[in-house]
Design a protein around this motif. Structure first.
Motif, PDB file in Angstrom:
ATOM      1  N   SER A   1       0.837  -1.202   0.000  1.00 53.40           N
ATOM      2  CA  SER A   1       0.000   0.000   0.000  1.00 53.40           C
ATOM      3  C   SER A   1       0.869   1.248   0.000  1.00 53.40           C
ATOM      4  O   SER A   1       1.921   1.279   0.629  1.00 53.40           O
ATOM      5  CB  SER A   1      -0.899   0.017   1.233  1.00 53.40           C
ATOM      6  N   ALA A   2       0.403   2.264  -0.717  1.00 54.20           N
ATOM      7  CA  ALA A   2       1.078   3.576  -0.689  1.00 54.20           C
ATOM      8  C   ALA A   2       0.843   4.170   0.687  1.00 54.20           C
ATOM      9  O   ALA A   2      -0.177   3.890   1.315  1.00 54.20           O
ATOM     10  CB  ALA A   2       0.527   4.478  -1.780  1.00 54.20           C
ATOM     11  N   PRO A   3       1.783   4.885   1.220  1.00 51.32           N
ATOM     12  CA  PRO A   3       2.953   5.525   0.611  1.00 51.32           C
ATOM     13  C   PRO A   3       4.264   4.776   0.830  1.00 51.32           C
ATOM     14  O   PRO A   3       5.268   5.376   1.186  1.00 51.32           O
ATOM     15  CB  PRO A   3       2.993   6.873   1.302  1.00 51.32           C
ATOM     16  N   ALA A   4       4.317   3.499   0.593  1.00 43.14           N
ATOM     17  CA  ALA A   4       5.560   2.739   0.748  1.00 43.14           C
ATOM     18  C   ALA A   4       6.646   3.293  -0.169  1.00 43.14           C
ATOM     19  O   ALA A   4       6.361   3.951  -1.171  1.00 43.14           O
ATOM     20  CB  ALA A   4       5.295   1.271   0.410  1.00 43.14           C
ATOM     21  N   THR A   5       7.890   3.001   0.174  1.00 45.48           N
ATOM     22  CA  THR A   5       9.016   3.382  -0.678  1.00 45.48           C
ATOM     23  C   THR A   5       9.321   2.244  -1.630  1.00 45.48           C
ATOM     24  O   THR A   5       9.420   1.083  -1.218  1.00 45.48           O
ATOM     25  CB  THR A   5      10.265   3.700   0.166  1.00 45.48           C
ATOM     26  N   LEU A   6       9.458   2.584  -2.902  1.00 43.34           N
ATOM     27  CA  LEU A   6       9.791   1.617  -3.945  1.00 43.34           C
ATOM     28  C   LEU A   6      11.083   2.059  -4.622  1.00 43.34           C
ATOM     29  O   LEU A   6      11.224   3.217  -5.002  1.00 43.34           O
ATOM     30  CB  LEU A   6       8.668   1.540  -4.981  1.00 43.34           C
ATOM     31  N   TRP A   7      12.032   1.136  -4.762  1.00 44.35           N
ATOM     32  CA  TRP A   7      13.274   1.391  -5.479  1.00 44.35           C
ATOM     33  C   TRP A   7      13.090   0.815  -6.867  1.00 44.35           C
ATOM     34  O   TRP A   7      12.753  -0.363  -7.015  1.00 44.35           O
ATOM     35  CB  TRP A   7      14.443   0.716  -4.771  1.00 44.35           C
ATOM     36  N   VAL A   8      13.312   1.645  -7.912  1.00 45.06           N
ATOM     37  CA  VAL A   8      13.020   1.239  -9.280  1.00 45.06           C
ATOM     38  C   VAL A   8      14.299   1.231 -10.118  1.00 45.06           C
ATOM     39  O   VAL A   8      15.070   2.197 -10.098  1.00 45.06           O
ATOM     40  CB  VAL A   8      11.975   2.173  -9.927  1.00 45.06           C
ATOM     41  N   ALA A   9      14.487   0.133 -10.878  1.00 45.95           N
ATOM     42  CA  ALA A   9      15.639  -0.026 -11.764  1.00 45.95           C
ATOM     43  C   ALA A   9      15.197  -0.786 -12.997  1.00 45.95           C
ATOM     44  O   ALA A   9      14.146  -1.429 -12.998  1.00 45.95           O
ATOM     45  CB  ALA A   9      16.742  -0.790 -11.034  1.00 45.95           C
ATOM     46  N   GLY A  10      15.991  -0.733 -14.063  1.00 55.09           N
ATOM     47  CA  GLY A  10      15.704  -1.540 -15.239  1.00 55.09           C
ATOM     48  C   GLY A  10      15.832  -0.798 -16.543  1.00 55.09           C
ATOM     49  O   GLY A  10      16.638   0.112 -16.695  1.00 55.09           O
ATOM     50  N   ALA A  11      14.980  -1.182 -17.510  1.00 51.61           N
ATOM     51  CA  ALA A  11      15.086  -0.674 -18.874  1.00 51.61           C
ATOM     52  C   ALA A  11      13.687  -0.442 -19.474  1.00 51.61           C
ATOM     53  O   ALA A  11      12.725  -1.031 -19.013  1.00 51.61           O
ATOM     54  CB  ALA A  11      15.849  -1.684 -19.730  1.00 51.61           C
ATOM     55  N   GLU A  12      13.565   0.331 -20.462  1.00 46.71           N
ATOM     56  CA  GLU A  12      14.456   1.408 -20.810  1.00 46.71           C
ATOM     57  C   GLU A  12      14.156   2.611 -19.944  1.00 46.71           C
ATOM     58  O   GLU A  12      12.999   2.887 -19.666  1.00 46.71           O
ATOM     59  CB  GLU A  12      14.266   1.811 -22.270  1.00 46.71           C
ATOM     60  N   GLY A  13      15.185   3.321 -19.560  1.00 43.37           N
ATOM     61  CA  GLY A  13      15.080   4.408 -18.598  1.00 43.37           C
ATOM     62  C   GLY A  13      14.094   5.488 -18.975  1.00 43.37           C
ATOM     63  O   GLY A  13      13.416   6.036 -18.115  1.00 43.37           O
ATOM     64  N   HIS A  14      14.002   5.793 -20.260  1.00 45.92           N
ATOM     65  CA  HIS A  14      13.158   6.906 -20.709  1.00 45.92           C
ATOM     66  C   HIS A  14      11.759   6.464 -21.137  1.00 45.92           C
ATOM     67  O   HIS A  14      10.931   7.314 -21.476  1.00 45.92           O
ATOM     68  CB  HIS A  14      13.843   7.655 -21.843  1.00 45.92           C
ATOM     69  N   VAL A  15      11.502   5.165 -21.120  1.00 44.26           N
ATOM     70  CA  VAL A  15      10.174   4.685 -21.532  1.00 44.26           C
ATOM     71  C   VAL A  15       9.533   3.979 -20.336  1.00 44.26           C
ATOM     72  O   VAL A  15       8.909   4.615 -19.492  1.00 44.26           O
ATOM     73  CB  VAL A  15      10.243   3.772 -22.778  1.00 44.26           C
ATOM     74  N   CYS A  16       9.680   2.677 -20.246  1.00 46.39           N
ATOM     75  CA  CYS A  16       8.962   1.915 -19.222  1.00 46.39           C
ATOM     76  C   CYS A  16       9.380   2.261 -17.797  1.00 46.39           C
ATOM     77  O   CYS A  16       8.533   2.329 -16.915  1.00 46.39           O
ATOM     78  CB  CYS A  16       9.105   0.424 -19.482  1.00 46.39           C
ATOM     79  N   VAL A  17      10.669   2.508 -17.571  1.00 44.46           N
ATOM     80  CA  VAL A  17      11.082   2.876 -16.209  1.00 44.46           C
ATOM     81  C   VAL A  17      10.497   4.228 -15.850  1.00 44.46           C
ATOM     82  O   VAL A  17       9.843   4.377 -14.803  1.00 44.46           O
ATOM     83  CB  VAL A  17      12.619   2.870 -16.058  1.00 44.46           C
ATOM     84  N   LEU A  18      10.709   5.233 -16.689  1.00 45.16           N
ATOM     85  CA  LEU A  18      10.212   6.576 -16.373  1.00 45.16           C
ATOM     86  C   LEU A  18       8.692   6.598 -16.250  1.00 45.16           C
ATOM     87  O   LEU A  18       8.152   7.157 -15.287  1.00 45.16           O
ATOM     88  CB  LEU A  18      10.661   7.584 -17.423  1.00 45.16           C
TER      89      LEU A  18
END
Length: 171
Positions: free
Chosen positions: A85-102
């Motif tokens: 549930s929000a407002p949990a902290t999520l660490w996000v990594a992966g590909a592509e940075g400017h499409v699916c990650v962003l």
């Protein structure tokens, strides 16, 4: 929770810094496993882009990749169901940075999550696209971080019982 976006076998060879990206994401996954940090992983249209890279599958453990057909993973019900549930902290990594990650980061922010964009564990086909994505994520409220900062934050102290195990991942 660690969110790994679209680290897929057929996509990776086309990314700027793919080997470094795979190494950094692998380090995050191994640390998450040692420290019992939950992981969720996505795959964009795996019928065309293939599944998650074999080199990362063993580190996913029980986190079965979630198939999606939207660039923003928050538009996929199975992805939302896997999140705390929000407002949990999520660490996000992966590909592509400017499409699916962003787009996933922006969706998570809209849903009220605190988002840590793991900048050294994100890649795009072109370095300029990655740079703009990092700037945009920060402008919209994501906090920038690195793999090592993330892992040491999860540890909290050198007195953590898994400190030496995790430290070995970083050397």
């Amino acid at each position: 929770m660690l969110v790994i976006v679209d680290m897929q076998a057929r996509l990776l060879p086309h990314l700027d810094g793919a080997q470094r990206l795979t190494e950094r994401v692998g380090t995050l996954l191994r640390a998450a496993n040692l420290l019992d940090v939950p992981v969720v992983c996505t795959e964009q249209n795996p019928q065309r882009l293939g599944g998650t890279a074999d080199s990362l599958l063993g580190d996913l453990r029980s986190a079965k990749p979630i198939e999606k057909h939207t660039f923003d993973a928050t538009l996929a019900p199975a992805f939302i169901d896997a999140l705390p549930s929000a407002p949990a902290t999520l660490w996000v990594a992966g590909a592509e940075g400017h499409v699916c990650v962003l787009l996933t980061v922006l969706g998570l922010l809209r849903l009220g999550y605190r988002v840590e964009y793991v900048a050294d564990a994100v890649a795009s086909r072109r370095a300029a696209d990655r740079a703009v994505a990092i700037e945009r994520a920060q402008q919209d409220g994501a906090r920038l971080t690195t793999v090592e900062t993330t892992i040491f934050g999860w540890l909290g102290s050198f007195r953590h019982p898994r400190f030496r195990d995790v430290l070995a991942l970083l050397k």
